[in-house]
Design an enzyme around this catalytic site. Sequence first.
Site, mmCIF file in Angstrom:
data_model
loop_
_atom_site.group_PDB
_atom_site.id
_atom_site.type_symbol
_atom_site.label_atom_id
_atom_site.label_comp_id
_atom_site.label_asym_id
_atom_site.label_seq_id
_atom_site.Cartn_x
_atom_site.Cartn_y
_atom_site.Cartn_z
ATOM 1 N N ASP A 267 90.562 11.452 25.104
ATOM 2 C CA ASP A 267 90.818 12.784 25.650
ATOM 3 C C ASP A 267 92.305 13.000 25.876
ATOM 4 O O ASP A 267 92.952 12.235 26.594
ATOM 5 C CB ASP A 267 90.042 12.974 26.952
ATOM 6 C CG ASP A 267 88.548 12.980 26.678
ATOM 7 O OD1 ASP A 267 88.111 13.856 25.916
ATOM 8 O OD2 ASP A 267 87.838 12.102 27.193
ATOM 9 N N ASP B 13 93.445 5.986 23.107
ATOM 10 C CA ASP B 13 92.740 6.796 24.087
ATOM 11 C C ASP B 13 92.126 7.999 23.338
ATOM 12 O O ASP B 13 92.524 8.293 22.210
ATOM 13 C CB ASP B 13 93.748 7.274 25.145
ATOM 14 C CG ASP B 13 93.165 8.323 26.051
ATOM 15 O OD1 ASP B 13 92.085 8.083 26.613
ATOM 16 O OD2 ASP B 13 93.799 9.394 26.201
HETATM 17 C C1 XBP Z 1 89.289 11.324 30.033
HETATM 18 C C2 XBP Z 1 88.354 11.438 31.150
HETATM 19 C C3 XBP Z 1 86.958 11.813 30.901
HETATM 20 C C4 XBP Z 1 86.769 13.230 30.431
HETATM 21 C C5 XBP Z 1 85.333 13.664 30.619
HETATM 22 O O1 XBP Z 1 89.366 9.995 29.675
HETATM 23 O O2 XBP Z 1 88.714 11.192 32.279
HETATM 24 O O3 XBP Z 1 86.269 11.667 32.106
HETATM 25 O O4 XBP Z 1 87.580 14.113 31.187
HETATM 26 O O5 XBP Z 1 84.445 12.821 29.966
HETATM 27 P P1 XBP Z 1 90.284 9.372 28.477
HETATM 28 P P2 XBP Z 1 83.070 12.371 30.665
HETATM 29 O O6 XBP Z 1 91.551 10.145 28.421
HETATM 30 O O7 XBP Z 1 90.430 7.945 28.916
HETATM 31 O O8 XBP Z 1 89.506 9.465 27.224
HETATM 32 O O9 XBP Z 1 82.529 13.577 31.378
HETATM 33 O O10 XBP Z 1 82.195 11.923 29.529
HETATM 34 O O11 XBP Z 1 83.414 11.272 31.626
HETATM 35 MG MG MG Z 2 93.498 10.625 27.974
#
Ligand code: XBP
Ligand code: MG
Length: 258
Positions: free
Chosen positions: A12, A10
């Site tokens: 973020d 993953d």
């Molecule tokens: C994290 C998310 C993303 C980010 C924002 O996803 O939910 O939406 O918060 O990115 P993960 P965008 O942990 O699966 O990486 O604004 O580009 O959607």
């Molecule tokens: Mg995440």
Amino acid sequence: MAELKALLFDVDGTLADTERDGHRVAFNSAFAKAGLSWQWNEALYGELLSVTGGKERIRHYLDVYNREFERPVDLDGFIASLHQSKTDFYVGLLERGEIPMRNGVRRLLDEAQASGLRLAVVTTTTPDNVTALLENGLGKGSEMMFEVIAAGDVVPAKKPAPDIYLWAMDQMNLRADQCLALEDSHNGLRSVLSAQIRSLVVTINGYTRDEDFTGASLVVDQLGETADGSNKLAGEIEPVNLIDIDLLQRVHTAAWSA
Ligand code: XBP
Ligand code: MG
């Protein structure tokens, strides 16, 4: 028992702590630039994180927290352009080096490559954000480490749906019992488990520390940089001092022989 062949990361919260000081700040900058008085403070953003995907999060905010906002006729187009502006601000933050990678990420990626494991990114965030994070956090060309970058709108149903993991495994021609996933959130965990992946290591962060991680093989505070850099918060595996390839192999074996 299938052999562990790939690590699925993953982005973020897992590769880097991007939400509070990255995405949130970029959303607020985009709102200000568009002349909107919306402000997502840290607490509100924590609640908004229940919805993954930036465009989906803006819509959820309007549906639940800002119902009085007079919606433009083309709401989809409005959200898409606001979100593009947010992506530009976010990439700018990364280019200025404001978001470092989490402890142990570079070390673990290097070890994984050295041991011949295949690597993929599996995220709901926008592809441009992944490129910018990797290039600025790990260096130019580091994206090449990953065989597949599964990101954003490539599947319509974002996490917690399994689709993005299923898409990545399909691209790599791998089965769930050949993969181990690394996540930071409950929504990520639901996506992994619904994709039938049983080996799952969760590294918590400030926003996710109190979430429910039932079903994870192992929950730790961080991957860790030095010999005893990682602290176990939940899971049967013993001992846990550092998340390295040897430990991930043990996690995988335990997950599939249970
Ligand atoms: C994290 C998310 C993303 C980010 C924002 O996803 O939910 O939406 O918060 O990115 P993960 P965008 O942990 O699966 O990486 O604004 O580009 O959607
Ligand atoms: Mg995440």
